[in-house]
Design a protein around this motif. Structure first.
Motif, PDB file in Angstrom:
ATOM      1  N   ALA B 242      44.735  34.225  53.099  1.00 51.44           N
ATOM      2  CA  ALA B 242      44.076  34.350  54.254  1.00 51.44           C
ATOM      3  C   ALA B 242      42.457  34.317  53.842  1.00 51.44           C
ATOM      4  O   ALA B 242      41.591  33.617  54.456  1.00 51.44           O
ATOM      5  CB  ALA B 242      44.388  35.758  55.129  1.00 51.44           C
ATOM      6  N   VAL B 243      42.277  35.108  52.494  1.00 49.51           N
ATOM      7  CA  VAL B 243      41.143  34.935  51.953  1.00 49.51           C
ATOM      8  C   VAL B 243      40.555  33.636  51.741  1.00 49.51           C
ATOM      9  O   VAL B 243      39.400  33.159  52.150  1.00 49.51           O
ATOM     10  CB  VAL B 243      40.780  35.651  50.760  1.00 49.51           C
ATOM     11  N   PRO B 252      30.796  30.209  52.385  1.00 52.33           N
ATOM     12  CA  PRO B 252      30.743  31.200  51.560  1.00 52.33           C
ATOM     13  C   PRO B 252      29.696  32.485  52.339  1.00 52.33           C
ATOM     14  O   PRO B 252      29.468  33.430  51.960  1.00 52.33           O
ATOM     15  CB  PRO B 252      30.021  30.672  50.263  1.00 52.33           C
ATOM     16  N   GLU B 253      29.099  31.755  53.324  1.00 48.88           N
ATOM     17  CA  GLU B 253      28.251  32.899  54.220  1.00 48.88           C
ATOM     18  C   GLU B 253      28.977  33.765  55.123  1.00 48.88           C
ATOM     19  O   GLU B 253      28.576  34.335  56.037  1.00 48.88           O
ATOM     20  CB  GLU B 253      27.090  31.924  54.966  1.00 48.88           C
ATOM     21  N   LEU B 254      30.538  33.583  54.960  1.00 54.50           N
ATOM     22  CA  LEU B 254      30.985  34.629  55.831  1.00 54.50           C
ATOM     23  C   LEU B 254      30.925  35.798  55.719  1.00 54.50           C
ATOM     24  O   LEU B 254      30.546  36.528  54.617  1.00 54.50           O
ATOM     25  CB  LEU B 254      32.849  34.436  55.197  1.00 54.50           C
ATOM     26  N   HIS B 269      39.963  45.421  45.430  1.00 53.49           N
ATOM     27  CA  HIS B 269      39.813  44.800  43.899  1.00 53.49           C
ATOM     28  C   HIS B 269      39.902  43.286  44.024  1.00 53.49           C
ATOM     29  O   HIS B 269      39.018  42.392  43.513  1.00 53.49           O
ATOM     30  CB  HIS B 269      40.211  45.850  42.875  1.00 53.49           C
ATOM     31  N   ARG B 270      41.234  42.921  44.296  1.00 58.65           N
ATOM     32  CA  ARG B 270      41.802  41.603  44.397  1.00 58.65           C
ATOM     33  C   ARG B 270      40.933  40.663  45.199  1.00 58.65           C
ATOM     34  O   ARG B 270      40.266  39.540  44.824  1.00 58.65           O
ATOM     35  CB  ARG B 270      43.051  41.566  44.786  1.00 58.65           C
ATOM     36  N   VAL B 271      40.823  41.172  46.419  1.00 57.75           N
ATOM     37  CA  VAL B 271      39.968  40.425  47.229  1.00 57.75           C
ATOM     38  C   VAL B 271      38.486  40.132  47.091  1.00 57.75           C
ATOM     39  O   VAL B 271      37.870  39.085  47.016  1.00 57.75           O
ATOM     40  CB  VAL B 271      40.067  41.233  48.774  1.00 57.75           C
ATOM     41  N   ARG B 272      37.792  41.312  46.351  1.00 54.79           N
ATOM     42  CA  ARG B 272      36.383  41.204  45.843  1.00 54.79           C
ATOM     43  C   ARG B 272      36.597  40.026  44.947  1.00 54.79           C
ATOM     44  O   ARG B 272      35.549  38.881  44.923  1.00 54.79           O
ATOM     45  CB  ARG B 272      35.933  42.405  45.467  1.00 54.79           C
ATOM     46  N   ASP B 276      34.419  36.527  45.303  1.00 55.89           N
ATOM     47  CA  ASP B 276      33.426  36.286  44.094  1.00 55.89           C
ATOM     48  C   ASP B 276      33.866  34.814  43.513  1.00 55.89           C
ATOM     49  O   ASP B 276      32.740  33.743  43.481  1.00 55.89           O
ATOM     50  CB  ASP B 276      33.128  37.156  43.018  1.00 55.89           C
ATOM     51  N   GLU B 277      34.999  34.467  43.184  1.00 57.73           N
ATOM     52  CA  GLU B 277      35.252  33.376  42.682  1.00 57.73           C
ATOM     53  C   GLU B 277      35.102  32.090  43.576  1.00 57.73           C
ATOM     54  O   GLU B 277      35.015  30.994  43.123  1.00 57.73           O
ATOM     55  CB  GLU B 277      37.088  33.305  42.256  1.00 57.73           C
TER      56      GLU B 277
END
Lengths: 439, 439
Positions: B242-243, B252-254, B269-272, B276-277
């Motif tokens: 989903a991310v 990336p401006e989401l 943590h995983r989503v961050r 970022d990636e």
């Protein structure tokens, strides 16, 4: 008596979380808003240790759906604060719920997974009702569940709802209503009497005794005005002295004495003995201090004639909200009204997964008339269960068809409880008394 | 913005326990109704382990006192149900509160024994306000206390109130208001925005994703309509997928992603890392699943940008009601308006004894500007404490003089908290952070 004031509001349309309107806007924009949809209300669990839940608030839900309309002032607010865009505002201006609602009737017991309410219509018209439906059912059912346990514990002795001061002033009126459904007999809340016709009671507080120069003066003032059938509050100073004074002033026909502090078990026994010795053998004893279902049960053998319950009733006896959710369980693939519905469900990890598809529920009885299980299924109802279905029609094509007097919900709750296995009556912690079987 | 609808009621006069009217009747009959009296609101204890309480609802109390009038319909109800007699009905028809109210201003911290509100006037006019004042203060202060602890735990990160579905629909509006006083930033409840001007937020639920044929369709529909600054809900199916889809659709401006289930610490943590990636380094993470102050604190080191709180906020995080009471503390011996007031107090056994006499309160600061104690006394205020008094004038001769914008209460709470000893900020159980000293 149903006068409509002061607890009605002109519209329930803003008792809504903003995301319902933004979802509406996005769906209108995407062309998916008119897809036929089914939402269901259910709970994944009962409060820990509880044996059953009690549906309450259904009558208020029907009022809320009927009054869910956006007036000009609300639309202006939504426009000025940019909650939604212009086309959505236009859509909202014409909003009426035109779909169908069916569900468990008010007062019925329920279990985890019971399909308590089914709301069918377009996605747009159904999604808007989520918050107000959940607010009402979660609040009212929590109070009714506590009330029901207290009524079981009281074993037929009258219960007075007196929690208004412990919760939101309008929440209190709904709590009185729910308590009545759950088995309470009267309320101290005048707004609940005014709005719902629940019998109201009340006589005096410590302030009344303190206002007067002596306790005797206070008792005489009360008896002179309200008659000897009144209830005198006897724990402002010394209970034994107050009881003596009370019978002296009112005579042995004194209606009742109220005890609001101390060790109720001990004090009730002493006061009963004293009243009997004074010849006031018919004077009743009302106790009212921080009671919950356990305290009520502990007084079962005490000479207590009525219980007044406040805090623990209106706060659901430790569980102030039922954890009901409102989930999309089926929807069409297009906005063709004839398109078939297909089941949908969230399926991520973390325990919030739910079961797709519109569901029916039935509660068959054994030979002794005791419920055996809660059977929940989708698709056609098996013939042998058709006579045991739980859901009833509440709204058809936007018209309320399921309205009933509050007394009907109260009677239904008694009947529903009588059909549950005996273990439902235990206050101790345990599993839900009926297993929910999925077909 | 304060539009007055839909959460106002034409009159608050029936949010009243019946005994207030029967006491009135008996006192009118006995000739004691006009004795000058002082009632005080206070609590004997904080919820176990809490360090401070937060006064909230004062603004609503002022509205309630102003709207406390018996209209014809109400009087007819009270007559037909024989709640009071004809002379009392006549007295009620002319009722307006004409006395004085002073108290702690909204947002102020308080402790057991703090004299939170003082209501002065005739016994008759003051006794009627008991229930509505307690309903408001007990409910609103319970929510504000929970909100304040959550705001401390959030350490400056924004807090979204989203508990409307978990409590009575009008209780929810008051809860939003209290949460805002206690430190929350926004609400999902449109009625709270409409009525009190609290900023509202909200984007979408799982139902929106399920309505669409794919998650990508749903995200695209939302972004097309609400822009790429919107918040996408990423836990309907697989979070990582989903991310990826979310950033693919919105770029990336989401604005943000919302996580509503699972192990929030781990998932955040995983989503961050994933965001970022994908280059979405400014996309925020909002978490919203069954949070309370402890869960919020446990996420302090997690890459979370905002917290949405529902159930635990509106139910006072385990303490859905403050235990404030409304007690007669002084009264005259006659109905001569010039007769001196003398202290009165219940004095039976059982822990419900209270302190007589109208009381002032002061909270002096040490050299570092930290509060040293809560000093409560009756009689004249010592000179050295005069500048540290807590009570302010709210109503004078029946006219509201203490109304203020909600922002003022919110700012006061922040300031009040900043002056308490540091231990107030601990979530762990402990004693109230200020001792109450009686002078």
């Amino acid at each position: 008596m149903e006068t409509g004031l002061p607890v009605s509001v002109p519209s329930t349309a803003l008792f809504t979380d903003q995301y319902e309107l933004t979802m509406l806007q996005a769906a209108l924009h995407a062309g998916t808003a008119e897809r036929r949809s089914v939402f269901e209300v259910f709970t994944r669990r009962l409060p820990e240790g509880r044996r059953y839940g009690v549906v309450a608030g259904t009558g208020r839900v029907l009022d809320a759906v009927e009054n869910f309309r956006f007036d000009d002032q609300m639309l202006r607010f939504l426009g000025e604060t940019h909650v939604v865009d212009e086309p959505t505002l236009e859509w909202l201006a014409g909003y009426r719920f035109r779909g169908d609602i069916l569900g468990y009737p008010e007062g019925e017991a329920y279990f985890p997974g019971s399909p308590l309410l089914r709301v069918e219509g377009t996605f747009a018209e159904c999604v808007l009702l989520e918050t107000v439906i959940l607010s009402i059912l979660n609040h009212d059912s929590a109070v009714a569940a506590a009330a029901s346990r207290m009524a079981v514990a009281a074993g037929g002795r009258p219960l007075i709802e007196m929690g208004a001061r412990r919760t939101h002033e309008l929440g209190a009126v709904a709590a009185s209503r729910s308590a009545y459904v759950g088995g309470f007999d009267t309320t101290s809340d005048l707004a609940a009497g005014f709005r719902y016709g629940i019998p109201t009671v009340g006589t005096s507080a410590h302030a009344f005794t303190l206002l007067h120069d002596t306790e005797r003066d206070a008792f005489r003032a009360q008896v002179d005005s309200l008659g000897s059938g009144t209830t005198l509050l006897v724990d402002t100073y010394d209970v034994a002295e107050a009881v003596r004074t009370a019978v002296d002033v009112a005579g042995p026909e004194l209606g009742a004495v109220r005890i609001d502090s101390g060790d109720l078990l001990l004090v009730a026994h002493r006061v009963r003995q004293q009243l009997d010795e004074l010849g006031a053998t018919k004077t009743r004893i009302v106790v009212t201090s921080d009671l919950d279902e356990y305290a009520i049960a502990s007084l079962a053998a005490a000479p207590v004639d009525a219980y007044g319950v406040g805090t623990q009733l209106v706060t659901g006896s430790g569980h102030p909200t039922a954890s009901m959710v409102y989930k999309l369980v089926a929807r069409a693939d297009s906005d063709d009204p004839a398109a078939p519905l297909r089941p949908v469900a969230k399926r991520s990890l973390g325990g919030k997964t739910s079961l797709g598809g519109a569901k029916w529920a039935a509660r068959p009885l054994d030979a002794d008339g005791v419920a055996e299980a809660e059977i929940v299924g989708s698709g056609p109802v098996p013939d042998e269960l058709a006579g045991h279905q739980l859901q009833v029609r509440l709204v058809e094509n936007g018209t309320v068809v399921g309205r009933e007097p509050l007394e009907a919900a109260r009677a239904r709750h008694r009947a529903s409880l009588a059909r549950l296995p005996m273990s439902a009556m235990q206050l101790s912690r345990g599993e839900p008394v009926l297993p929910v079987e999925h077909r």
